[in-house]
Design an enzyme around this catalytic site. Structure first.
Site, PDB file in Angstrom:
ATOM      1  N   ASN A 101       0.813  -1.225   0.000  1.00  0.00           N
ATOM      2  CA  ASN A 101       0.000   0.000   0.000  1.00  0.00           C
ATOM      3  C   ASN A 101       0.846   1.275   0.000  1.00  0.00           C
ATOM      4  O   ASN A 101       0.349   2.343  -0.370  1.00  0.00           O
ATOM      5  CB  ASN A 101      -0.937   0.016   1.220  1.00  0.00           C
ATOM      6  CG  ASN A 101      -2.275  -0.634   0.896  1.00  0.00           C
ATOM      7  OD1 ASN A 101      -2.666  -0.715  -0.276  1.00  0.00           O
ATOM      8  ND2 ASN A 101      -2.988  -1.101   1.918  1.00  0.00           N
ATOM      9  N   ILE A 341      -4.015  -9.199   5.388  1.00  0.00           N
ATOM     10  CA  ILE A 341      -3.789  -8.758   4.010  1.00  0.00           C
ATOM     11  C   ILE A 341      -2.376  -8.202   3.826  1.00  0.00           C
ATOM     12  O   ILE A 341      -1.927  -7.960   2.702  1.00  0.00           O
ATOM     13  CB  ILE A 341      -4.860  -7.691   3.632  1.00  0.00           C
ATOM     14  CG1 ILE A 341      -6.281  -8.223   3.884  1.00  0.00           C
ATOM     15  CG2 ILE A 341      -4.742  -7.217   2.200  1.00  0.00           C
ATOM     16  CD1 ILE A 341      -6.655  -9.469   3.089  1.00  0.00           C
ATOM     17  N   HIS A 342      -1.665  -7.958   4.928  1.00  0.00           N
ATOM     18  CA  HIS A 342      -0.267  -7.510   4.870  1.00  0.00           C
ATOM     19  C   HIS A 342      -0.096  -6.248   4.021  1.00  0.00           C
ATOM     20  O   HIS A 342       0.924  -6.103   3.323  1.00  0.00           O
ATOM     21  CB  HIS A 342       0.649  -8.633   4.349  1.00  0.00           C
ATOM     22  CG  HIS A 342       0.390  -9.959   4.979  1.00  0.00           C
ATOM     23  ND1 HIS A 342      -0.309 -10.961   4.343  1.00  0.00           N
ATOM     24  CD2 HIS A 342       0.681 -10.438   6.201  1.00  0.00           C
ATOM     25  CE1 HIS A 342      -0.429 -11.993   5.141  1.00  0.00           C
ATOM     26  NE2 HIS A 342       0.168 -11.701   6.281  1.00  0.00           N
ATOM     27  N   CYS A 343      -1.074  -5.371   4.032  1.00  0.00           N
ATOM     28  CA  CYS A 343      -1.012  -4.088   3.282  1.00  0.00           C
ATOM     29  C   CYS A 343      -0.783  -4.305   1.790  1.00  0.00           C
ATOM     30  O   CYS A 343      -0.197  -3.439   1.119  1.00  0.00           O
ATOM     31  CB  CYS A 343       0.088  -3.162   3.820  1.00  0.00           C
ATOM     32  SG  CYS A 343      -0.103  -2.726   5.527  1.00  0.00           S
ATOM     33  N   ALA A 344      -1.197  -5.453   1.264  1.00  0.00           N
ATOM     34  CA  ALA A 344      -0.983  -5.720  -0.167  1.00  0.00           C
ATOM     35  C   ALA A 344      -2.265  -6.316  -0.759  1.00  0.00           C
ATOM     36  O   ALA A 344      -2.302  -7.494  -1.147  1.00  0.00           O
ATOM     37  CB  ALA A 344       0.207  -6.655  -0.349  1.00  0.00           C
TER      38      ALA A 344
END
Ligand SMILES: Cc1ncc(COP(=O)(O)O)c(C=O)c1O
Length: 386
Positions: A101, A341-344
């Site tokens: 992100n 979601i691991h910022c992805a």
């Protein structure tokens, strides 16, 4: 219960002892700012900061320490380029679905506010981007190619060298997000043809949180409009930001405690061979992959062999929400990892895991032991067979 830390993709822990000692010593005995003051402690601070800059330049093969900008994390380093280059720009950017992100959100912002166009190149089933697809996405008005070097979800290492060659041939600035790779694998900016390379100081370089670094190739700082303006301790009678590097992109007091710790992390890294660091990461990753593969109800994501990936292993256990698995690992086994979601989000959409809550992610570090991997594998086996 023993603490087993498998969240090194978020930030590395523990750091080498010398990092804690350096921060403590600076805070207690010095505490002066960098580049502001001629007294002994201020001069010593400036020396430490310059030395950290020099070591970073050497690590990545930069032409000069002035190509290195200190930032406050990886996101900040990326934003210096994404804001600086795209301000008032109605051009086109090529990026990928594998991005974090910290690249996706600034690009979406420019799309919404400034008419910037963005192509997000898809990946294959294991999360790998095809360099040919990047080339095919280039348009006459492409102003930037921005690529993650290694995915924080699948661990896939992207073909940055081939993409860099394409960018160079087309004379398009090339930004590499080395958040997951700097300090974990050898990187030379000239080999990658990187014009900008952004990374946190707190992951593979083992500095404290609150540190980030940005490499800017000679001649490209001129194209960056700084978004943070203010005091630099230089040219103070002028009412505009200095054009000289690195001051142009470093307004305000630096995070000196962080940089001093980062310098200690760099010195520690210099005492090791980066090739050996990478070999150890491959060894631990291979054990995780081999240990989990036999369970038919455990799905693994990313490239199938450890040498194609970083020390990041994303998985799911059938019938479990990823967060439930992470909670069980923590509460019953003392294993700390990240689920979600691991910022992805686009990466998870590509893997088909966005709607189901993402994945569980183990990420190894320099201090991860064989015994910790054995316990983690046993824990996964127990949960999977429950
Ligand atoms: C691929 C990638 N890019 C960028 C970042 C952002 O780094 P930071 O958390 O230091 O802002 C991360 C952090 O996890 C990352 O994994």
């Amino acid at each position: 219960m023993q603490r087993i830390y498998l969240d090194n993709a978020a930030t590395s822990w523990p750091k080498p002892n010398s990092v804690y000692e350096a921060v403590d010593a600076y805070q207690r005995a010095n505490g002066a700012p960098a580049g502001r003051g001629g007294y002994h402690e201020a001069t010593e601070t400036q020396r430490l900061v310059s030395d950290a800059r020099r070591r970073l330049a050497e690590l990545i093969g930069a032409a000069s320490p002035n190509n290195i900008v200190f930032a406050f994390n990886g996101t900040d380093a990326l934003n210096i380029v994404l804001h600086g280059l795209l301000t008032g720009n109605d051009g086109h950017v090529v990026t990928t679905v594998a991005e974090h992100n910290s690249v996706l959100r600034p690009l979406r912002y420019w799309e919404r506010t400034d008419g910037c166009e963005v192509t997000r190149v898809p990946c294959d089933a294991s999360g790998v981007i095809d360099a040919g697809a990047i080339e095919a996405a280039i348009r006459p008005n492409t102003k930037l190619i921005a690529i993650v070097h290694g995915s924080n979800v699948t661990g896939a290492i992207q073909p940055c060298k081939a993409i860099g060659e394409i960018a160079k041939k087309r004379d398009i600035p090339f930004l590499v997000d080395a958040a997951q790779t700097l300090g974990r694998t050898p990187i030379q900016v000239d080999e990658l043809h990187a014009d900008f390379l952004a990374a946190p100081g707190h992951k593979g370089l083992h500095g404290p949180l609150g540190t980030g670094v940005l490499y800017v190739r000679d001649g490209l700082a001129e194209r960056l409009q700084p978004f943070r303006l203010g005091g630099t301790g230089t040219q103070s009678d002028e009412d505009h930001q200095p054009d000289t590097m690195p001051e142009k992109l470093e307004a305000g007091n630096l995070n000196v405690p962080g940089i001093v710790g980062l310098r200690a992390g760099l010195i520690d890294l210099e005492s090791k061979s980066l090739g050996e660091v990478r070999d150890r990461e491959i060894e631990l990753t291979a054990r995780l992959l081999e240990g989990m593969r036999p369970h038919s109800n455990v799905s693994l994501f990313g490239p199938s062999t450890a040498d194609e990936r970083l020390g990041v292993v994303s998985f799911n256990i059938e019938g479990y929400d990823p967060r439930e698995v992470a909670d069980l690992l923590d509460s019953s086994y003392g294993i700390q990892c990240r689920a979600g979601i691991h910022c992805a989000p686009l990466m998870h959409a590509a893997l088909g895991t966005l709607e189901s809550g993402g994945t569980v992610r183990f990420s190894v570090g320099l201090e991860t032991t064989d015994e910790e991997i054995r316990i983690a594998l046993e824990a996964v086996a127990e949960i999977a067979s429950a």
